[in-house]
Design a protein around this motif. Structure first.
Motif, PDB file in Angstrom:
ATOM      1  N   GLN A  12       0.725  -1.094  -0.068  1.00 25.15           N
ATOM      2  CA  GLN A  12      -0.052  -0.016  -0.074  1.00 25.15           C
ATOM      3  C   GLN A  12       0.884   1.426   0.090  1.00 25.15           C
ATOM      4  O   GLN A  12       1.452   1.379   0.937  1.00 25.15           O
ATOM      5  CB  GLN A  12      -1.029  -0.039   1.305  1.00 25.15           C
ATOM      6  CG  GLN A  12      -1.901  -1.119   1.344  1.00 25.15           C
ATOM      7  CD  GLN A  12      -2.505  -1.197   2.677  1.00 25.15           C
ATOM      8  OE1 GLN A  12      -3.042  -0.150   2.996  1.00 25.15           O
ATOM      9  NE2 GLN A  12      -2.437  -2.205   3.600  1.00 25.15           N
ATOM     10  N   PRO A  13       0.921   2.233  -1.075  1.00 26.24           N
ATOM     11  CA  PRO A  13       1.687   3.311  -1.069  1.00 26.24           C
ATOM     12  C   PRO A  13       1.379   4.373   0.004  1.00 26.24           C
ATOM     13  O   PRO A  13       0.076   4.106   0.173  1.00 26.24           O
ATOM     14  CB  PRO A  13       1.662   3.982  -2.608  1.00 26.24           C
ATOM     15  CG  PRO A  13       0.210   2.989  -2.960  1.00 26.24           C
ATOM     16  CD  PRO A  13      -0.011   1.970  -2.217  1.00 26.24           C
ATOM     17  N   GLY A  14       2.156   4.903   0.319  1.00 23.25           N
ATOM     18  CA  GLY A  14       1.542   6.127   1.300  1.00 23.25           C
ATOM     19  C   GLY A  14       1.412   5.719   2.675  1.00 23.25           C
ATOM     20  O   GLY A  14       0.410   6.604   3.029  1.00 23.25           O
ATOM     21  N   LEU A  15       1.898   4.683   3.052  1.00 18.84           N
ATOM     22  CA  LEU A  15       1.500   4.274   4.657  1.00 18.84           C
ATOM     23  C   LEU A  15       1.861   5.284   5.716  1.00 18.84           C
ATOM     24  O   LEU A  15       2.959   6.014   5.354  1.00 18.84           O
ATOM     25  CB  LEU A  15       2.024   3.027   4.851  1.00 18.84           C
ATOM     26  CG  LEU A  15       1.505   1.722   3.889  1.00 18.84           C
ATOM     27  CD1 LEU A  15       2.160   0.236   4.598  1.00 18.84           C
ATOM     28  CD2 LEU A  15       0.090   1.583   4.024  1.00 18.84           C
ATOM     29  N   ASP A  16       1.386   5.436   6.857  1.00 17.57           N
ATOM     30  CA  ASP A  16       1.632   6.263   7.946  1.00 17.57           C
ATOM     31  C   ASP A  16       2.972   5.619   8.666  1.00 17.57           C
ATOM     32  O   ASP A  16       4.014   6.450   8.866  1.00 17.57           O
ATOM     33  CB  ASP A  16       0.521   6.248   8.720  1.00 17.57           C
ATOM     34  CG  ASP A  16      -0.663   7.087   7.826  1.00 17.57           C
ATOM     35  OD1 ASP A  16      -0.388   8.124   7.409  1.00 17.57           O
ATOM     36  OD2 ASP A  16      -1.892   6.493   8.219  1.00 17.57           O
ATOM     37  N   VAL A  17       2.910   4.453   9.049  1.00 19.39           N
ATOM     38  CA  VAL A  17       3.800   3.806   9.830  1.00 19.39           C
ATOM     39  C   VAL A  17       4.224   2.494   9.214  1.00 19.39           C
ATOM     40  O   VAL A  17       3.375   1.670   9.068  1.00 19.39           O
ATOM     41  CB  VAL A  17       3.504   3.484  11.461  1.00 19.39           C
ATOM     42  CG1 VAL A  17       4.460   3.048  12.055  1.00 19.39           C
ATOM     43  CG2 VAL A  17       2.863   4.864  11.856  1.00 19.39           C
ATOM     44  N   SER A  18       5.539   2.117   9.167  1.00 16.94           N
ATOM     45  CA  SER A  18       6.165   0.805   9.267  1.00 16.94           C
ATOM     46  C   SER A  18       6.911   0.229  10.237  1.00 16.94           C
ATOM     47  O   SER A  18       7.516   1.097  11.037  1.00 16.94           O
ATOM     48  CB  SER A  18       7.313   0.752   7.836  1.00 16.94           C
ATOM     49  OG  SER A  18       6.490   1.084   6.844  1.00 16.94           O
ATOM     50  N   VAL A  19       6.577  -0.763  11.054  1.00 11.26           N
ATOM     51  CA  VAL A  19       7.128  -1.325  12.178  1.00 11.26           C
ATOM     52  C   VAL A  19       7.967  -2.433  11.711  1.00 11.26           C
ATOM     53  O   VAL A  19       7.548  -3.295  10.897  1.00 11.26           O
ATOM     54  CB  VAL A  19       6.031  -1.980  13.097  1.00 11.26           C
ATOM     55  CG1 VAL A  19       6.922  -2.675  14.169  1.00 11.26           C
ATOM     56  CG2 VAL A  19       5.298  -1.079  13.446  1.00 11.26           C
ATOM     57  N   ALA A  20       9.279  -2.210  11.882  1.00 10.45           N
ATOM     58  CA  ALA A  20      10.097  -3.258  11.371  1.00 10.45           C
ATOM     59  C   ALA A  20      10.943  -3.967  12.404  1.00 10.45           C
ATOM     60  O   ALA A  20      11.260  -3.306  13.342  1.00 10.45           O
ATOM     61  CB  ALA A  20      11.439  -2.416  10.560  1.00 10.45           C
ATOM     62  N   ILE A  21      11.024  -5.085  12.425  1.00 10.76           N
ATOM     63  CA  ILE A  21      11.600  -5.977  13.541  1.00 10.76           C
ATOM     64  C   ILE A  21      12.745  -6.608  12.979  1.00 10.76           C
ATOM     65  O   ILE A  21      12.800  -7.293  11.882  1.00 10.76           O
ATOM     66  CB  ILE A  21      10.646  -7.180  13.699  1.00 10.76           C
ATOM     67  CG1 ILE A  21       9.161  -6.853  14.353  1.00 10.76           C
ATOM     68  CG2 ILE A  21      11.141  -8.107  15.204  1.00 10.76           C
ATOM     69  CD1 ILE A  21       8.088  -7.692  14.304  1.00 10.76           C
ATOM     70  N   ARG A  22      14.086  -6.557  13.566  1.00 13.75           N
ATOM     71  CA  ARG A  22      15.075  -6.964  13.234  1.00 13.75           C
ATOM     72  C   ARG A  22      15.242  -8.532  14.178  1.00 13.75           C
ATOM     73  O   ARG A  22      15.054  -8.666  15.236  1.00 13.75           O
ATOM     74  CB  ARG A  22      16.508  -6.282  13.580  1.00 13.75           C
ATOM     75  CG  ARG A  22      17.601  -7.047  13.444  1.00 13.75           C
ATOM     76  CD  ARG A  22      18.917  -6.264  13.797  1.00 13.75           C
ATOM     77  NE  ARG A  22      20.114  -7.042  13.874  1.00 13.75           N
ATOM     78  CZ  ARG A  22      20.641  -7.481  14.869  1.00 13.75           C
ATOM     79  NH1 ARG A  22      19.946  -7.465  15.982  1.00 13.75           N
ATOM     80  NH2 ARG A  22      21.767  -8.371  14.915  1.00 13.75           N
ATOM     81  N   ALA A  23      15.251  -9.729  13.204  1.00 15.19           N
ATOM     82  CA  ALA A  23      15.312 -10.893  14.034  1.00 15.19           C
ATOM     83  C   ALA A  23      16.431 -11.561  13.679  1.00 15.19           C
ATOM     84  O   ALA A  23      17.064 -11.821  12.563  1.00 15.19           O
ATOM     85  CB  ALA A  23      13.892 -11.578  13.404  1.00 15.19           C
ATOM     86  N   TYR A  24      17.141 -12.392  14.462  1.00 16.03           N
ATOM     87  CA  TYR A  24      18.215 -13.146  14.527  1.00 16.03           C
ATOM     88  C   TYR A  24      17.993 -14.260  15.473  1.00 16.03           C
ATOM     89  O   TYR A  24      18.089 -13.931  16.801  1.00 16.03           O
ATOM     90  CB  TYR A  24      19.598 -12.499  14.904  1.00 16.03           C
ATOM     91  CG  TYR A  24      20.686 -13.246  14.732  1.00 16.03           C
ATOM     92  CD1 TYR A  24      20.990 -13.958  13.512  1.00 16.03           C
ATOM     93  CD2 TYR A  24      21.294 -13.651  16.032  1.00 16.03           C
ATOM     94  CE1 TYR A  24      22.082 -14.688  13.529  1.00 16.03           C
ATOM     95  CE2 TYR A  24      22.531 -14.586  15.992  1.00 16.03           C
ATOM     96  CZ  TYR A  24      22.876 -15.207  14.884  1.00 16.03           C
ATOM     97  OH  TYR A  24      23.899 -15.770  14.625  1.00 16.03           O
ATOM     98  N   ASN A  25      18.123 -15.412  14.924  1.00 21.62           N
ATOM     99  CA  ASN A  25      17.496 -16.762  15.807  1.00 21.62           C
ATOM    100  C   ASN A  25      16.599 -16.336  16.711  1.00 21.62           C
ATOM    101  O   ASN A  25      16.717 -16.652  17.898  1.00 21.62           O
ATOM    102  CB  ASN A  25      18.758 -17.276  16.295  1.00 21.62           C
ATOM    103  CG  ASN A  25      20.022 -18.010  15.254  1.00 21.62           C
ATOM    104  OD1 ASN A  25      19.289 -18.070  14.254  1.00 21.62           O
ATOM    105  ND2 ASN A  25      21.049 -18.168  15.675  1.00 21.62           N
ATOM    106  N   SER A  26      15.305 -15.986  16.213  1.00 21.16           N
ATOM    107  CA  SER A  26      14.163 -15.289  17.369  1.00 21.16           C
ATOM    108  C   SER A  26      13.128 -16.483  17.403  1.00 21.16           C
ATOM    109  O   SER A  26      12.048 -16.037  17.598  1.00 21.16           O
ATOM    110  CB  SER A  26      13.753 -14.066  16.685  1.00 21.16           C
ATOM    111  OG  SER A  26      14.813 -13.094  16.146  1.00 21.16           O
ATOM    112  N   THR A  27      13.459 -17.620  17.239  1.00 19.81           N
ATOM    113  CA  THR A  27      12.278 -18.727  17.518  1.00 19.81           C
ATOM    114  C   THR A  27      11.486 -18.436  18.763  1.00 19.81           C
ATOM    115  O   THR A  27      10.332 -18.531  18.691  1.00 19.81           O
ATOM    116  CB  THR A  27      12.855 -20.233  17.299  1.00 19.81           C
ATOM    117  OG1 THR A  27      13.423 -20.231  16.185  1.00 19.81           O
ATOM    118  CG2 THR A  27      11.736 -21.197  17.660  1.00 19.81           C
TER     119      THR A  27
END
Length: 330
Positions: A12-27
């Motif tokens: 969806q273009p023009g979103l208000d917020v993106s939540v980015a999760i950095r995951a490393y061996n995150s089971t």
């Protein structure tokens, strides 16, 4: 393109917020974080998305995210991307590249957001248009009781509590929020951050390049943007017992101290650099001597005092570490 690198719903273009999760061996944690994000309140009028950046995990992190994608029933997208270059800075750059939100907010894989975290990010961004970065209130959830006087070093574990009132940070003094829980305006990042930064952030278990989040914020501050603390943006940092062990804390603190000079010299003018280095050496020499006489005879048993001394000493020699790294990079 494989399912793992596709959004569950169309971009969806023009979103208000993106939540980015950095995951490393995150089971053990990625599912819990996604459940917290599925349960956000007050987001009905917000267009947002979730991005998981897998920083080259070797466990079942990818499978867990795929399982969530397969049954995803929310109006906001859940996306997965693999970033094979190890390091928090690489993962963050990948998130910036893939995100479509005006504001991008970051979670580490041991951060659990409050139920209205996304709504507060959106509200704070609207209320503070000059804020290029705004950091969350970060509370620690400890597996074991922290040592006495731990509050004085809790910032090294990205625990940031400054009360109920928003406040401006001071990048010149490295008074900055943690990268975990940080929200940044995407265009500000694109306009302010160079293609190559000196610090790559944690790489696997290595902490040698820790400070990449501070480095990015120094660039943004130098570009004229404000950096704020937003107390209503609250997350909970999970602190296992191993991170309160003396050896780990000393390693963490020393790594942070050794990069002080690199951070303070970021975007400094040539004539400013000798002044900055002199202040680092003299200031931390004075602090180390004063601290030694205050706590002498107690360093063996006082974890916090040992960590504070380690930070002063490593900061003191950080100009030598900066020079070594500069030469090796050529």
């Amino acid at each position: 393109m494989a399912l793992a690198d596709q959004a569950h719903s169309q971009p969806q273009p023009g979103l208000d917020v993106s939540v980015a999760i950095r995951a490393y061996n995150s089971t053990e944690t990625i599912g819990k974080i996604l459940d917290k994000l599925k349960s956000q309140t007050g987001t009905e009028g917000i267009n947002w998305e979730i991005i998981v950046v897998d920083n080259n995990s070797t466990d079942d992190t990818q499978k867990i995210v795929q399982d969530y994608q397969a049954s995803w029933d929310r109006p906001y997208a859940l996306k997965y991307f693999l970033e094979s270059r190890q390091g928090a800075a690489f993962a963050r750059r990948r998130a910036i590249a893939e995100a479509t939100g005006e504001i991008i907010s970051f979670l580490d894989d041991d951060n659990f957001p409050d139920s209205h975290w996304v709504a507060e990010i959106y509200a704070f961004g609207k209320a503070h248009p000059k804020a290029g970065v705004f950091g969350s209130r970060i509370r620690g959830e400890f597996e074991v009781t922290p040592p006495k006087n731990f509050r004085s070093i809790q910032g090294f574990l990205a625990i940031k509590e400054y009360g109920e009132t928003p406040r401006l940070f001071n990048a010149d003094k490295l008074d900055l929020p943690a990268g975990a829980g940080m929200a940044v305006r995407r265009q500000v990042w694109l306009d302010s951050i160079p293609d190559q930064m000196r610090l790559k952030g944690p790489v696997g278990k290595s902490l040698a390049s820790k400070g990449e989040d501070f480095e990015s914020m120094v660039h943004i501050s130098r570009a004229g943007w404000e950096i704020w603390y937003s107390p209503k943006m609250c997350i909970y940092h999970q602190i296992p017992a191993c991170r309160l062990e003396k050896d780990y804390l000393l390693k963490l603190v020393r790594s942070s101290g050794l990069n002080v000079c690199t951070l303070r010299l970021t975007k400094a003018k040539p004539w400013q650099k000798p002044v900055i280095v002199t202040r680092i050496v003299l200031g931390n020499s004075r602090r180390a001597v004063k601290h030694f006489f205050k706590h002498r005879g107690r360093f063996e048993d006082d974890v916090v005092a040992s960590c504070e001394m380690a930070f002063f000493v490593s900061s003191l020699i950080s100009p030598l570490n900066h020079l070594k790294n500069t030469r090796s990079a050529k």
